[in-house]
Design a protein around this motif. Structure first.
Motif, PDB file in Angstrom:
ATOM      1  N   ASP A  56       0.847  -1.192   0.000  1.00 49.11           N
ATOM      2  CA  ASP A  56       0.000   0.000   0.000  1.00 49.11           C
ATOM      3  C   ASP A  56       0.885   1.245   0.000  1.00 49.11           C
ATOM      4  O   ASP A  56       1.765   1.395   0.854  1.00 49.11           O
ATOM      5  CB  ASP A  56      -0.914   0.000   1.228  1.00 49.11           C
ATOM      6  CG  ASP A  56      -2.073   0.977   1.087  1.00 49.11           C
ATOM      7  OD1 ASP A  56      -1.941   1.940   0.314  1.00 49.11           O
ATOM      8  OD2 ASP A  56      -3.117   0.760   1.747  1.00 49.11           O
ATOM      9  N   LEU A  57       0.642   2.139  -0.949  1.00 47.44           N
ATOM     10  CA  LEU A  57       1.453   3.358  -1.073  1.00 47.44           C
ATOM     11  C   LEU A  57       0.861   4.557  -0.353  1.00 47.44           C
ATOM     12  O   LEU A  57       1.453   5.632  -0.376  1.00 47.44           O
ATOM     13  CB  LEU A  57       1.629   3.715  -2.555  1.00 47.44           C
ATOM     14  CG  LEU A  57       2.301   2.653  -3.437  1.00 47.44           C
ATOM     15  CD1 LEU A  57       2.468   3.193  -4.852  1.00 47.44           C
ATOM     16  CD2 LEU A  57       3.634   2.225  -2.866  1.00 47.44           C
ATOM     17  N   ARG A  58      -0.286   4.415   0.269  1.00 46.57           N
ATOM     18  CA  ARG A  58      -0.902   5.539   0.956  1.00 46.57           C
ATOM     19  C   ARG A  58      -0.159   5.870   2.249  1.00 46.57           C
ATOM     20  O   ARG A  58       0.536   5.026   2.820  1.00 46.57           O
ATOM     21  CB  ARG A  58      -2.371   5.220   1.257  1.00 46.57           C
ATOM     22  CG  ARG A  58      -3.236   5.132   0.018  1.00 46.57           C
ATOM     23  CD  ARG A  58      -4.651   4.724   0.346  1.00 46.57           C
ATOM     24  NE  ARG A  58      -4.734   3.353   0.868  1.00 46.57           N
ATOM     25  CZ  ARG A  58      -5.868   2.755   1.186  1.00 46.57           C
ATOM     26  NH1 ARG A  58      -7.019   3.395   1.064  1.00 46.57           N
ATOM     27  NH2 ARG A  58      -5.856   1.518   1.639  1.00 46.57           N
ATOM     28  N   THR A  59      -0.347   7.099   2.693  1.00 48.28           N
ATOM     29  CA  THR A  59       0.299   7.545   3.929  1.00 48.28           C
ATOM     30  C   THR A  59      -0.310   6.825   5.128  1.00 48.28           C
ATOM     31  O   THR A  59      -1.532   6.741   5.265  1.00 48.28           O
ATOM     32  CB  THR A  59       0.150   9.060   4.096  1.00 48.28           C
ATOM     33  OG1 THR A  59       0.763   9.716   2.989  1.00 48.28           O
ATOM     34  CG2 THR A  59       0.811   9.533   5.382  1.00 48.28           C
ATOM     35  N   ILE A  60       0.558   6.314   5.987  1.00 48.79           N
ATOM     36  CA  ILE A  60       0.147   5.574   7.173  1.00 48.79           C
ATOM     37  C   ILE A  60       0.588   6.364   8.404  1.00 48.79           C
ATOM     38  O   ILE A  60       1.697   6.907   8.440  1.00 48.79           O
ATOM     39  CB  ILE A  60       0.766   4.162   7.189  1.00 48.79           C
ATOM     40  CG1 ILE A  60       0.374   3.406   5.907  1.00 48.79           C
ATOM     41  CG2 ILE A  60       0.326   3.380   8.417  1.00 48.79           C
ATOM     42  CD1 ILE A  60       1.088   2.084   5.747  1.00 48.79           C
ATOM     43  N   ARG A  70       5.052   6.810   4.386  1.00 50.24           N
ATOM     44  CA  ARG A  70       4.520   6.110   3.221  1.00 50.24           C
ATOM     45  C   ARG A  70       5.635   5.291   2.585  1.00 50.24           C
ATOM     46  O   ARG A  70       6.834   5.525   2.839  1.00 50.24           O
ATOM     47  CB  ARG A  70       3.938   7.091   2.213  1.00 50.24           C
ATOM     48  CG  ARG A  70       4.944   8.079   1.653  1.00 50.24           C
ATOM     49  CD  ARG A  70       4.318   9.022   0.639  1.00 50.24           C
ATOM     50  NE  ARG A  70       5.251  10.040   0.207  1.00 50.24           N
ATOM     51  CZ  ARG A  70       6.126   9.875  -0.785  1.00 50.24           C
ATOM     52  NH1 ARG A  70       6.191   8.711  -1.427  1.00 50.24           N
ATOM     53  NH2 ARG A  70       6.930  10.858  -1.136  1.00 50.24           N
ATOM     54  N   ILE A  71       5.229   4.349   1.711  1.00 49.53           N
ATOM     55  CA  ILE A  71       6.192   3.510   1.016  1.00 49.53           C
ATOM     56  C   ILE A  71       6.642   4.237  -0.253  1.00 49.53           C
ATOM     57  O   ILE A  71       5.825   4.576  -1.115  1.00 49.53           O
ATOM     58  CB  ILE A  71       5.572   2.141   0.664  1.00 49.53           C
ATOM     59  CG1 ILE A  71       5.134   1.428   1.941  1.00 49.53           C
ATOM     60  CG2 ILE A  71       6.574   1.282  -0.086  1.00 49.53           C
ATOM     61  CD1 ILE A  71       6.238   1.197   2.937  1.00 49.53           C
ATOM     62  N   GLN A  72       7.931   4.466  -0.350  1.00 49.96           N
ATOM     63  CA  GLN A  72       8.489   5.144  -1.509  1.00 49.96           C
ATOM     64  C   GLN A  72       9.001   4.156  -2.554  1.00 49.96           C
ATOM     65  O   GLN A  72       8.891   4.417  -3.753  1.00 49.96           O
ATOM     66  CB  GLN A  72       9.620   6.074  -1.054  1.00 49.96           C
ATOM     67  CG  GLN A  72      10.156   6.999  -2.118  1.00 49.96           C
ATOM     68  CD  GLN A  72      11.187   7.955  -1.567  1.00 49.96           C
ATOM     69  OE1 GLN A  72      11.687   7.774  -0.446  1.00 49.96           O
ATOM     70  NE2 GLN A  72      11.519   8.983  -2.325  1.00 49.96           N
ATOM     71  N   ASP A  73       9.559   3.046  -2.112  1.00 48.94           N
ATOM     72  CA  ASP A  73      10.077   2.012  -3.005  1.00 48.94           C
ATOM     73  C   ASP A  73       9.472   0.673  -2.582  1.00 48.94           C
ATOM     74  O   ASP A  73       9.930   0.063  -1.602  1.00 48.94           O
ATOM     75  CB  ASP A  73      11.599   1.965  -2.936  1.00 48.94           C
ATOM     76  CG  ASP A  73      12.207   1.076  -4.003  1.00 48.94           C
ATOM     77  OD1 ASP A  73      11.442   0.351  -4.668  1.00 48.94           O
ATOM     78  OD2 ASP A  73      13.438   1.103  -4.176  1.00 48.94           O
ATOM     79  N   ARG A  96       6.189  13.208   8.192  1.00 54.29           N
ATOM     80  CA  ARG A  96       5.930  14.191   9.250  1.00 54.29           C
ATOM     81  C   ARG A  96       5.969  13.514  10.613  1.00 54.29           C
ATOM     82  O   ARG A  96       5.562  12.362  10.752  1.00 54.29           O
ATOM     83  CB  ARG A  96       4.569  14.856   9.043  1.00 54.29           C
ATOM     84  CG  ARG A  96       4.291  16.064   9.915  1.00 54.29           C
ATOM     85  CD  ARG A  96       2.942  16.667   9.570  1.00 54.29           C
ATOM     86  NE  ARG A  96       2.665  17.864  10.351  1.00 54.29           N
ATOM     87  CZ  ARG A  96       3.048  19.082  10.018  1.00 54.29           C
ATOM     88  NH1 ARG A  96       3.738  19.265   8.910  1.00 54.29           N
ATOM     89  NH2 ARG A  96       2.748  20.131  10.760  1.00 54.29           N
ATOM     90  N   VAL A  97       6.457  14.253  11.594  1.00 49.39           N
ATOM     91  CA  VAL A  97       6.472  13.808  12.994  1.00 49.39           C
ATOM     92  C   VAL A  97       5.962  14.958  13.848  1.00 49.39           C
ATOM     93  O   VAL A  97       6.408  16.102  13.693  1.00 49.39           O
ATOM     94  CB  VAL A  97       7.883  13.386  13.444  1.00 49.39           C
ATOM     95  CG1 VAL A  97       7.868  12.991  14.917  1.00 49.39           C
ATOM     96  CG2 VAL A  97       8.401  12.229  12.603  1.00 49.39           C
ATOM     97  N   GLU A  98       5.027  14.655  14.732  1.00 51.12           N
ATOM     98  CA  GLU A  98       4.453  15.672  15.611  1.00 51.12           C
ATOM     99  C   GLU A  98       4.519  15.191  17.057  1.00 51.12           C
ATOM    100  O   GLU A  98       4.167  14.044  17.354  1.00 51.12           O
ATOM    101  CB  GLU A  98       2.996  15.966  15.244  1.00 51.12           C
ATOM    102  CG  GLU A  98       2.817  16.687  13.919  1.00 51.12           C
ATOM    103  CD  GLU A  98       3.330  18.107  13.939  1.00 51.12           C
ATOM    104  OE1 GLU A  98       3.479  18.671  15.058  1.00 51.12           O
ATOM    105  OE2 GLU A  98       3.593  18.660  12.855  1.00 51.12           O
TER     106      GLU A  98
END
Length: 273
Positions: free
Chosen positions: A69-73, A99-102, A165-167
């Motif tokens: 899955d390439l969506r942001t997790i 997310r998965i880039q490769d 991102r990190v919050e």
């Protein structure tokens, strides 16, 4: 390809032709727009990289594939208790978006990229908190988030993972430290309030001195002040009647009373006898 692979491939194609058209249901696969498929043939990654989106073909009994899955997790980093640079124990939790880039590296180079990223985020958060003081943690959360994102991105890049991102969500302090900080803040506010009140008294005294000098130069101003005071009282309390008396008149009666109460010389001689 070795002889065994050639024979296995030929047998798979023969099985496919023999079982037509039913074999087509198992040979054609579909991946969504947000997915990619990494295909293995006899344990080896097929050339061409990940397949998708759309339809791709696999040989029965030879090919296997893994969907990515390439969506942001996003996931929550559990509260981490760490010792800051100035030896204060704090508990901090955060949220990470990646997310998965490769897709190929995410499948081949790491067993479970999601679990690995979670564990790495927890250790990275503790390490970064150990290099910051309590004041920096409370006032500069964005710098801590950026440093954590950079560290995670560098570490997960070989896995094909991109940390977006990190919050920092919350910073919890011990109850005793919270009470001490609250007492310090209250004392600081009281000190500022006393300073402001003292400055106000000083300015008020200067203004009163200037007003007294003006009234001393012009006695009529005192009468105008009396009339203004009467106007203010009559606007608020109509039943109250005030008669202003000059202070000089009152002082005259006081002085005359003091003069009459003094003993004469005869009385003094009587007292002496």
């Amino acid at each position: 390809m070795s002889c065994v692979e050639i024979v296995a491939t030929f047998g798979s194609i023969l099985l496919l032709i023999t079982t037509l058209p039913f074999s087509l249901f198992w040979c054609f696969k579909v991946v969504q727009e947000y997915e990619r498929a990494v295909i293995f043939r006899l344990g080896r990654v097929r050339t061409g990289g990940a397949r998708g989106p759309g339809i791709f073909f696999v040989l029965p009994c030879l090919d296997s594939y893994v969907k990515v899955d390439l969506r942001t997790i996003s996931f929550d980093v559990p509260p981490q208790e760490a010792l800051t640079k100035d030896s204060v124990t704090v508990t901090v939790d955060a949220v990470v978006y990646y997310r998965i880039q490769d897709p190929l590296n995410a499948v081949v180079k790491v067993t479970n990229y999601s679990n690995s990223t979670r564990l790495l985020a927890m250790t990275t958060l503790r390490n970064i908190l150990g290099t910051r003081s309590l004041a920096e943690i409370l006032s500069d959360r964005e710098a801590i988030s950026h440093a954590m994102q950079t560290s995670l991105d560098v570490a997960t890049d070989p896995w094909g993972v991109k940390v977006e991102r990190v919050e920092i969500k919350d910073v919890s302090l011990p109850q005793q430290l919270q009470r001490a900080m609250a007492a310090e803040a209250e004392a600081s506010r009281e000190a500022r309030a006393k300073v402001i009140a003292a400055e106000g008294e000083m300015k008020a005294s200067k203004a009163l001195k200037e007003a007294s000098d003006v009234i001393n130069e012009s006695p009529v101003a005192l009468q105008l002040r009396y009339l203004q005071t009467l106007n203010n009282i009559s606007a608020e309390k109509n039943s109250t009647i005030v008669f202003p008396l000059p202070i000089d008149l009152i002082s005259f009666f006081i002085n005359s009373k003091c003069t009459n109460s003094r003993p004469s010389d005869n009385d003094r001689s009587k007292y002496v006898q």
